[in-house]
Design a protein around this motif. Structure first.
Motif, PDB file in Angstrom:
ATOM      1  N   LYS A   9      32.134  37.704  38.764  1.00 25.78           N
ATOM      2  CA  LYS A   9      33.363  37.616  38.060  1.00 25.78           C
ATOM      3  C   LYS A   9      34.103  38.819  38.264  1.00 25.78           C
ATOM      4  O   LYS A   9      33.834  39.997  38.830  1.00 25.78           O
ATOM      5  CB  LYS A   9      33.385  37.644  36.658  1.00 25.78           C
ATOM      6  N   ARG A  10      35.813  38.847  38.357  1.00 27.75           N
ATOM      7  CA  ARG A  10      36.630  39.919  38.411  1.00 27.75           C
ATOM      8  C   ARG A  10      37.118  40.232  37.142  1.00 27.75           C
ATOM      9  O   ARG A  10      37.572  39.419  36.603  1.00 27.75           O
ATOM     10  CB  ARG A  10      37.358  39.786  39.579  1.00 27.75           C
ATOM     11  N   TYR A  11      37.449  41.468  37.089  1.00 30.31           N
ATOM     12  CA  TYR A  11      37.837  41.987  35.751  1.00 30.31           C
ATOM     13  C   TYR A  11      39.255  42.817  35.976  1.00 30.31           C
ATOM     14  O   TYR A  11      39.273  43.246  36.958  1.00 30.31           O
ATOM     15  CB  TYR A  11      36.765  42.929  34.834  1.00 30.31           C
ATOM     16  N   GLU A  12      39.910  42.871  34.912  1.00 30.84           N
ATOM     17  CA  GLU A  12      41.287  43.586  34.931  1.00 30.84           C
ATOM     18  C   GLU A  12      40.964  45.080  35.121  1.00 30.84           C
ATOM     19  O   GLU A  12      41.926  45.852  35.081  1.00 30.84           O
ATOM     20  CB  GLU A  12      42.252  43.335  33.902  1.00 30.84           C
ATOM     21  N   VAL A  13      39.738  45.549  34.565  1.00 30.35           N
ATOM     22  CA  VAL A  13      39.562  46.946  34.403  1.00 30.35           C
ATOM     23  C   VAL A  13      38.365  47.124  35.351  1.00 30.35           C
ATOM     24  O   VAL A  13      37.528  46.269  35.841  1.00 30.35           O
ATOM     25  CB  VAL A  13      39.144  47.135  32.990  1.00 30.35           C
TER      26      VAL A  13
END
Length: 125
Positions: A9-13
């Protein structure tokens, strides 16, 4: 069944990763029940909510034989000791840990952080 890999997954942080390991009792029936207990609909909702509420973004558990490998993704400012202290006080967490100890090579009454051993990263690319 051939496994080609698992999506991440990719995260905003920005995140950091914790890798831990734990051995299950070497009993095929217990391992099968442990696996079942971690499927959607069987894992207690309070456990999932507790994990999320302390700031863990993602948790995956892999298995080979009777050895478990857990990966947790957290924000960079995540404080392990504070989060695990808080998690241990949340509803049904210790009850879950005591129940899981039936399957694990661990004593009842221990918190998750006492059972799961932190792995040392020895190589990175």
């Amino acid at each position: 069944m051939k496994i080609e890999g698992y999506p991440s997954k990719r995260y905003e942080v920005a995140t950091k990763r914790y890798c831990r390991t734990l051995d299950l009792r070497n009993d095929a029936a217990l391992i099968a029940e442990y696996r079942r207990r971690h499927t959607p609909g069987c894992i207690w909702p309070e456990i999932v909510e507790g994990i999320k509420s302390v700031g863990i973004l993602e948790m995956e558990i892999y298995i080979v034989g009777n050895r478990l490998f857990m990966i947790m993704e957290t924000p960079l400012d995540f404080n392990w000791d504070e989060a695990m202290s808080k998690l241990a006080t949340l509803p049904r967490q210790q009850e879950w840990e005591d129940y899981m100890s039936v399957f694990q090579q661990a004593e009842p009454g221990k918190e998750a952080t006492e059972k799961w051993q932190l792995m040392e990263r020895m190589f990175t690319l």
